[in-house]
Each structure stands twice: as C-alpha cells, then as structure tokens.
Write a protein that holds these residues in place. Structure first.
Motif, mmCIF file in Angstrom:
data_model
loop_
_atom_site.group_PDB
_atom_site.id
_atom_site.type_symbol
_atom_site.label_atom_id
_atom_site.label_comp_id
_atom_site.label_asym_id
_atom_site.label_seq_id
_atom_site.Cartn_x
_atom_site.Cartn_y
_atom_site.Cartn_z
ATOM 1 N N VAL A 146 0.814 -1.235 0.110
ATOM 2 C CA VAL A 146 -0.012 -0.146 -0.022
ATOM 3 C C VAL A 146 0.936 1.261 0.064
ATOM 4 N N LYS A 147 1.972 1.370 0.879
ATOM 5 C CA LYS A 147 2.834 2.396 1.001
ATOM 6 C C LYS A 147 3.583 2.524 -0.316
ATOM 7 N N GLY A 148 3.977 1.512 -1.038
ATOM 8 C CA GLY A 148 4.782 1.761 -2.326
ATOM 9 C C GLY A 148 3.864 2.466 -3.219
ATOM 10 N N MET A 149 2.554 1.697 -3.527
ATOM 11 C CA MET A 149 1.578 2.019 -4.585
ATOM 12 C C MET A 149 1.312 3.325 -4.359
ATOM 13 N N ASN A 150 1.015 4.114 -3.295
ATOM 14 C CA ASN A 150 0.620 5.409 -2.819
ATOM 15 C C ASN A 150 1.819 6.282 -3.089
ATOM 16 N N SER A 151 3.063 5.785 -2.701
ATOM 17 C CA SER A 151 4.124 6.896 -2.675
ATOM 18 C C SER A 151 4.349 7.394 -4.278
ATOM 19 N N VAL A 152 4.065 6.373 -5.318
ATOM 20 C CA VAL A 152 4.182 6.663 -6.819
ATOM 21 C C VAL A 152 2.948 7.504 -7.490
ATOM 22 N N SER A 153 1.697 7.209 -6.793
ATOM 23 C CA SER A 153 0.632 7.498 -7.494
ATOM 24 C C SER A 153 0.383 9.054 -8.110
ATOM 25 N N PHE A 154 1.252 9.951 -7.258
ATOM 26 C CA PHE A 154 1.163 11.305 -7.938
ATOM 27 C C PHE A 154 1.643 11.609 -9.287
ATOM 28 N N SER A 155 2.479 10.188 -9.743
ATOM 29 C CA SER A 155 3.270 10.484 -10.814
ATOM 30 C C SER A 155 2.564 9.648 -12.056
ATOM 31 N N ILE A 156 1.238 9.177 -11.903
ATOM 32 C CA ILE A 156 0.434 8.273 -12.702
ATOM 33 C C ILE A 156 -0.094 9.447 -13.692
ATOM 34 N N ALA A 157 -0.063 9.231 -14.876
ATOM 35 C CA ALA A 157 -0.523 10.031 -16.199
ATOM 36 C C ALA A 157 -2.043 10.064 -15.815
ATOM 37 N N TYR A 158 -2.670 11.144 -15.951
ATOM 38 C CA TYR A 158 -4.226 11.121 -15.720
ATOM 39 C C TYR A 158 -4.941 11.546 -17.118
ATOM 40 N N ASP A 175 13.653 -10.175 -1.815
ATOM 41 C CA ASP A 175 13.847 -9.480 -0.689
ATOM 42 C C ASP A 175 13.562 -7.745 -0.914
ATOM 43 N N LYS A 176 12.863 -7.577 -1.954
ATOM 44 C CA LYS A 176 12.929 -6.256 -2.286
ATOM 45 C C LYS A 176 11.638 -5.832 -3.554
ATOM 46 N N VAL A 177 11.036 -4.946 -3.196
ATOM 47 C CA VAL A 177 9.847 -4.739 -4.113
ATOM 48 C C VAL A 177 10.177 -3.104 -4.728
ATOM 49 N N ARG A 178 9.670 -3.038 -5.868
ATOM 50 C CA ARG A 178 9.963 -1.548 -6.433
ATOM 51 C C ARG A 178 8.486 -1.302 -7.299
ATOM 52 N N PHE A 179 8.165 -0.051 -7.063
ATOM 53 C CA PHE A 179 7.056 0.565 -7.692
ATOM 54 C C PHE A 179 7.300 1.766 -8.254
ATOM 55 N N SER A 180 6.679 1.889 -9.734
ATOM 56 C CA SER A 180 7.260 3.120 -10.209
ATOM 57 C C SER A 180 5.844 3.457 -11.282
ATOM 58 N N ALA A 181 5.804 4.955 -11.510
ATOM 59 C CA ALA A 181 5.009 5.347 -12.266
ATOM 60 C C ALA A 181 5.316 6.671 -12.917
ATOM 61 N N GLY A 182 4.998 6.842 -14.064
ATOM 62 C CA GLY A 182 5.408 7.882 -14.923
ATOM 63 C C GLY A 182 4.611 8.479 -15.759
ATOM 64 N N THR A 183 4.774 9.772 -16.036
ATOM 65 C CA THR A 183 3.684 10.688 -17.039
ATOM 66 C C THR A 183 4.422 10.681 -18.431
#
Lengths: 426, 381
Positions: A146-158, A175-183
């Motif tokens: 939840v934390k990871g998804m919320n941290s990058v949500s501002f960068s999702i294109a709308y 032992d590692k997860v990575r979340f990324s989003a970009g416009t």
C-alpha cells in the motif's frame, strides 16, 4: 431470502464492495453501484463489478464477527450505497434482512419499528470468470504494498490520450519490491527492501492499470483497512476457451475477498528503469531539500500569471561550485540560491554545469518525496549540447533525484525513493 | 533526420509521407495532439528529451488550444513557431494538415525541417483522367462518360473535385466491383446513392429519361437513411425547383426567341436573412452578385453533357409549368406539416408528374383539393 446479522459488522464487511462498485465505476455501466447478495447456510456471498475490476466477498462467522444466521437462502441485487447507508444509520445491534415483494427490508430484531426498505433489481451482478491457473504469484507485505503504490501515485498520468502511462509498474525481486509510475516526462520510483517484504519464486513484473483517476487509490484504501500482514497477488493470462479474461487477482482478509483487476492486456510494455537508476552520471551533487523550498516557491510565484506559456526553470551551478542558482525562465525572473551539501562527496565534471526542466518536476521534487533531508541530483550538463550541430543525435539522460534512505527499525525494512525527469531545451 | 515536418493537402499523399517518417523513426513512441490539448503542454512535451532514449513522433493533427474561451490562433501559431528550434534530438514533430500555410510559419518549419504541400482539389477534367487511370491500374475499365459523371457529381456546384472525396469514392467503388472488371452506370448509382450530391446530379438525368421507377428507388433509398425525412425531401424539392425553374426560363426564352444564356445569366443569387415570417431575400450583398445559374449549368440543359441528352428537349412548356406548380404546392404542403406516410406519397406524386405518369387534369385535381391525402391515395400506381 432471510437472515439475521450484526448490522454494524455487515456494514464494515461491505465496505470493499462499496469502494469498488460506487467509487471506481462508470455510472453508465449496468452494474454500477450495485451488489448481488447471496445468502447461503454458512456464509453470504457478495459480488460487485465495475468493469475495471470485480470483488467477490465470502462473509462468514469464521472471519467476521457477523453472528450470521441463515433462515432462508436466496439472492437479491440492490444499490450498495443504499444498503450500507441504511445499515450505518441504524442502531448497531442485531438485525434481520429479508426480501419481500421486490423489496429488501432491513429491520432490528429488538425493535420492529425500525424498518428500512429498498428496491431490488431483477438482473444479478455477473462478474467475469476468475482464473484458477496463474503464471505469476507474489506474496507481499500488505503495508509495504500500500505504501509503495501510494508513494508513486502522484506520478501516474491522468490524461486519457496518454492511457499507456496510466498505470503503476510493480516489480518483485528477492527481498525487494519496486513501484514506479510516470507521465512520460517524469517518473517516480519507490523501492522497499527487507527480508520479509516479499516472497516470489522468481523476479517478476506486474502492471496495474489505473484507467479511472481514483481506481488504484480506492483499492489501496480498501487494502489499508484490512488486517492481513501478507496479501497474495496473482497474475493470469486470458483463456479464451474458458472465457477467462487476463486479470490480476488480489486476495485479502484471510481470503474472504477476491479482487480481480481487468483491462491488463493493454499494458504490455514496461520501461527498463535500471538504464537510468544505474547510469553513471558525470555530476552527482548533494543539497538540502529544505533549501529548495524557497527557490521553488519563488519560481512558482511567476506561474499563475502566464498560464498559456510553458514554465521552465534553469538550475545552474555557480563557478565556485558552492551553490546552485535556480532561475525561472519567465518574463519576470525569479532567482534564488540553493547551497550544496557535503561538497566533498559531490562529483562535478566540467565548467558549465546546468540544466533546464519543467518547473512542475521541481515542485514535485520538494512536495512528493521526503520533506526534509539530503537529496542527490544526478545529471548531465546541458552545456554538452551547446557545440552540437543542429542534426546531432546526442540525447541527454534525465535528471535523477535520489532521496536519503529511510530505514525502519521496527520492521527492518529500508525504503528508497527517487524521481527522474526529462530536461527541456526551451 | 529532420525534426520538423509540415504536411498539407490530400490524405493519401500525406499518409504516404507519414508512413515513411514512421519507418525512418523505427520503434518509437507515438503521441498525437489535437485541439483538446493546451498549447503550453504541447510545447513543453515536444521540447523535452525522452527519459528512456526512445524516439518520439509527435503528430499535431489540429492546432492546440489556449486556456481562454476565445481561440487565439495567432498566439498558438506564434508559440509553435518559437518552439521549433528547440525540438531536441530523438523528437520529431509532424504538423499534419493543421491548415496553417502562412509564409512566416512555413519559413520557420523550412529552417528546421521539410514541407510537403499537396493539392487537395482537382479540376473536373483532371479528375476524369485520374478515374480512368485508377481503374486501368486495377485492370478494370470505365467509360469516358461514366468517369465524367463521377467527376461532375463529386464537383457538385463547385468547379473542382476534392481529391480526398475522389480517392475514397474510387476505393469504395473498386471494393464494390470485386472481381467484376467493367464499371457500369448502375454500379456508380449503387455506390453513390447515399450521397446527396450524387442523388441530385443523377436524378436530373433519370427524370429527363422519365424513368419513374429508378427515380423513386434512388430517392427512397436516400430518404430512408435520413433522420428527418421531411427536411430531406424539402432539401431535394428546393434543388428540383432550382433546376425546373431554369428549364422553364430557358423554354420561355426559346418561345420569346431571346438568347436564353444571356438573359438567365443576369439573374443573381439572393441572400436570405431572418427566419419564420421575417425571412428577407435581397441582392445587395457581395454573395448575391454571383449568378443563380452558372453558364456551365445553362449550357448543360440546352446542349446536354457527355452522352446525356439536353434536358430542355425532354419537356414541353406545358409540362414545365405543371411540374413547377406541383413542386411549389408540394413544398408548401410539406412545410405546413404532414405525416411520414404523406411525405412519401407526395414524393411519389411529384415524380409521377415529372415523368408524365399522371394526366394534367388529375394532377390539378389532386393539387387543388383540400383532401390531398385521399386524392393522393387514388392516384397511386
């Protein structure tokens, strides 16, 4: 259909369905805002479907303190917001829910004068078939996810025309997860490491679509409220013979809820973030995030007046290499210094060190990452383009902003956040 | 590779250049802009490096908009002009038929890129040649007259044929023909029967030949596709009135032994303003100086065109007076309001009068009676 149940606990158990069916649904869709409740001897099954996702809930006394007693089995379809609204505005006692002559009647066992009716729909909510074979299966710490998804949500294109950027890439390693989003112009990347963060047989990627602006944030709200430590995320390919669409399945609250996300097939391409995160930048310069606050605040002042022009900012390192000078590229120049931190640790190559970028990216840098602490800006100076011919094929890497690691002593997890954004030639 | 391209003109040639650019770019990200995008966003994106070394192809299909409600075209063009020199490596901007051909803009595009200006119209004679050539390349044949008919109806009232319309019509007709290798008049009628211009242009010929069945079929098919059958028929009637007015004028000139062409060319097109009972027609505006009938049109009714016979030879003065009277009366009836069934019967009646399938006495009896509905029923074939 007729059953007795604790009013408050049923209302709580219906919240995931409410979140999905009402808040993420296209209002023109035939099942928008509706749920189908099937009362069986041992449990109640609730189905909601919003075209983007479906949620099937199996509510029983084993998991929820419902005190459920089935008197007569049956099925009804009602507006979920009407039902939850009714349940939450009644005394929190045991009540009776029954269907009668095209109506659902909710009443209190202790006081029959409390009687609330609502209309029933003939057509039941039909959810697409849920897959049984999966090609990816990941167990991940719920809070981390939840934390990871919320941290990058501002960068999702709308912007709907850039639909292919309307998603979050979730990557699971050992032992590692990575979340990324970009416009397209700007990307946010959050990594969380720790021994109990994730369990997966092999490193894998899953792209979560976010075609509706609030879709993923509503799902994260639902997941944030649940009690599981670990949630299971599965990915299944389409099976045309069995009429099963491609889907991502998240099961939570001890498997009581099965959430299926659809429309995944359109998102096939993911970018290789490591080409940027592991690139050897010539300039690696440290500064304090707080000192950027004044500079970006000043630059932002000149934004509202000329809204039809682009708003870029130049970041230039002074020749004595003690500070950046941040200047808005607008009619009224807003100029501010940003001192370097840890000058000895900084790597600087060349004489003229500068870049220009969209002001919005710098605003996100101070707003959407950590609020204080050091950041390291990694970039190539735009000066190298100065002597290039007009038809040059030289491209510049984006500016990579790395925030300080934030280790969590209680959980043992280490969080990393970074942003990168394209430079502008104008 | 150039970083800016400007394409203007017909679709097929623009598409062919776009495909070449796309091929040269290789695997790249495609971003398309239209008027739904703001100019500041467009300029921002085209002047930014891509984060992942990917090439990006920006296709500007319409001029982007400004924030205010008023469209500031000049400002948008100026902003785009200023941004062209800053398009970085890896980005390619294509202005695809945005309708900006101002010299200053073209000069700026020329500095950093390439301009492709193609024709969007063809003269009728060239269009006819193109049609013949097209079918030759498909190993099919079309007669000179049929090719001319297609060109004429596509040109409609203007002197030129839109290349896009022509290309699309040829593709449609070719697909319709399938393995058949000769284009007949019937094929052209069937393919073109959903176009109003085509209906009108061919209807004149069909009516001159007194071919009631074909006329009724072609018009019924067309009106069936219309949302509002009354408006559709009203529009057709106005076109018929225009044509039969001309025929009446020519016939009268012939009786009076006056040179029809000179006299009719003096009639100017009237400008209309207002609505309902306040409609005013006047001839003092710039538009009204254009003649109501072009010399080409007058010639075509007097001498005929291609293999079609002269329209004027198909009617007597008596016929024309009756036809014009019927058309006017029918238009009034439709405007006064009638059911869809009545509208269809009126259509049938008008065509019967023009094609001479009903006697003058019966025609007048129908037109003069108040119970037009019952009378129309009695007259049906």
């Amino acid at each position: 259909m007729k059953f007795n149940i604790n009013i408050k606990d049923l209302a709580d158990a219906l919240k995931p369905s409410l979140n999905l069916a009402v808040k993420t649904s296209d209002k023109e869709f035939e099942f928008a805002d509706k749920i189908t409740i099937t009362a069986k001897q041992d449990n109640i099954s609730v189905c909601a479907y919003s075209k983007l996702a479906s949620i099937v809930s199996n509510l029983s006394n084993k998991i929820f303190p419902l005190d459920y007693e089935c008197i007569e089995e049956g099925e009804v379809t009602v507006y979920v917001d009407d039902l939850v609204g009714t349940l939450t505005t009644m005394p929190q006692e045991k009540g009776e829910i029954k269907s009668k002559k095209g109506q659902v009647i909710v009443s209190l066992l202790s006081d029959e004068d409390y009687s609330r009716e609502m209309s029933v729909f003939e057509k039941s909510v039909k959810v697409p078939k849920i897959a049984t074979k999966f090609i990816k299966e990941i167990n991940v710490n719920r809070e981390v996810f939840v934390k990871g998804m919320n941290s990058v949500s501002f960068s999702i294109a709308y912007e709907e025309k850039l639909w292919y950027y309307m998603c979050v890439l979730f990557e699971a390693f050992d032992d590692k997860v990575r979340f990324s989003a970009g416009t397209g112009g700007q990307w946010a990347v959050k990594s969380i490491e720790g021994s109990r963060v994730v369990q997966t047989k092999e490193p894998c990627k899953i792209i979560f679509p976010n075609k509706n602006k609030n879709f993923l944030s509503n799902i994260m709200k639902t997941l944030a409220d649940c009690t599981d430590e670990i949630i299971c995320i599965k990915y299944a390919e389409a099976d045309k013979k069995k009429n099963i669409p491609e889907q991502i399945i998240i099961t939570f609250e001890k498997d009581a809820y099965t959430l299926c996300i659809f429309g995944v097939e359109e998102y096939t391409k993911s970018h290789d973030l490591d080409t940027i995160l592991q690139y050897s930048y010539p300039n690696k310069i440290y500064s304090e995030l707080e000192s950027w606050g004044y500079a970006i605040g000043g630059v932002g002042v000149s934004r509202h007046r000329y809204t039809d022009s682009i708003h870029n900012t130049e970041v230039k390192l002074l020749s004595n290499k003690e500070k950046f000078i941040v200047t808005s590229q607008t009619k009224n120049k807003q100029k501010s210094p940003v001192p370097l931190a840890d000058a000895k640790k900084c790597t600087i190559k060349g004489k003229e060190i500068w870049f220009k970028c969209n002001t919005e990216f710098l605003e996100n840098m101070i707003r959407c990452g950590a609020k204080t602490g050091k950041i390291r800006m990694n970039f190539e100076s735009q000066e190298i383009l100065a002597n290039e011919p007009d038809d040059s094929k030289k491209k510049l890497k984006p500016v990579l902003v790395e925030y300080a690691d934030t280790p969590n002593a209680s959980s043992g997890f280490n969080e990393k956040f970074c942003l990168f954004f394209g430079i502008s030639t104008k | 590779m150039k970083r800016v391209f400007l394409l203007e003109g017909n679709l097929l040639e623009r598409q062919s250049i776009l495909r070449k650019i796309d091929k040269l770019m290789g695997d790249c990200e495609h971003i398309s802009f239209d008027k739904g995008f703001r100019i500041d966003y467009v300029v921002q994106v085209i002047t930014e490096f891509n984060c992942f070394d990917e090439n990006r192809l920006f296709i500007v299909r319409e001029l982007p908009s400004t924030k205010g409600k008023i469209k500031d075209r000049t400002k948008v063009i100026a902003e785009l002009k200023k941004s062209l020199k800053s398009v970085p490596s890896g980005n390619v901007v294509v202005f695809n038929n945005i309708g900006v051909t101002a010299k200053s803009f073209l000069d700026e595009v020329g500095k950093y890129g390439k301009i492709y200006l193609y024709d969007s119209d063809l003269e009728v004679t060239k269009a006819r040649k193109k049609i013949i050539k097209y079918f030759e390349s498909q190993n099919k044949t079309i007669s000179y007259d049929n090719a001319g008919n297609i060109a004429e109806f596509l040109a409609s009232s203007s002197k030129k044929v839109s290349i896009d319309c022509l290309d699309l019509f040829l593709i449609k007709l070719d697909n319709f023909l399938g393995a058949k290798n000769n284009v007949s008049k019937e094929d052209i009628y069937i393919v073109g029967s959903t176009s109003k211009d085509f209906i009108i242009w061919n209807l004149y010929t069909i009516l001159d030949n007194k071919d009631f069945c074909n006329a009724f079929k072609i018009l019924s098919d067309y009106l069936f596709l219309m949302k509002d059958i009354h408006r559709g028929l009203e529009s057709i009637l106005n076109q018929l009135i225009w044509k039969y007015d001309l025929l009446l004028l020519v016939k009268q000139c012939q009786y009076d032994k006056v040179v029809a062409k000179d006299e009719i060319a003096k009639i100017v097109k009237l400008e209309r303003s207002g609505k309902s009972q306040k409609i005013r027609m006047f001839a003092d505006s710039v538009n009204a100086k254009t003649p109501r009938y072009s010399s080409k049109m007058i010639n075509s009714v007097i001498t005929g065109y291609y293999s079609n016979k002269a329209s004027i030879s198909c009617y007597t003065l008596d016929n024309l007076i009756l036809i014009n009277y019927t058309l006017m009366k029918s238009l009034i009836k439709i405007r006064a309001g009638c059911t869809t069934a009545e509208t269809k019967m009126i259509l049938q009646f008008i065509l019967m009068v023009i094609c001479g399938k009903i006697t003058k006495k019966k025609t007048l009896a129908v037109l003069e009676t108040k119970e037009i509905h019952n009378r129309l029923k009695q007259c049906q074939i």
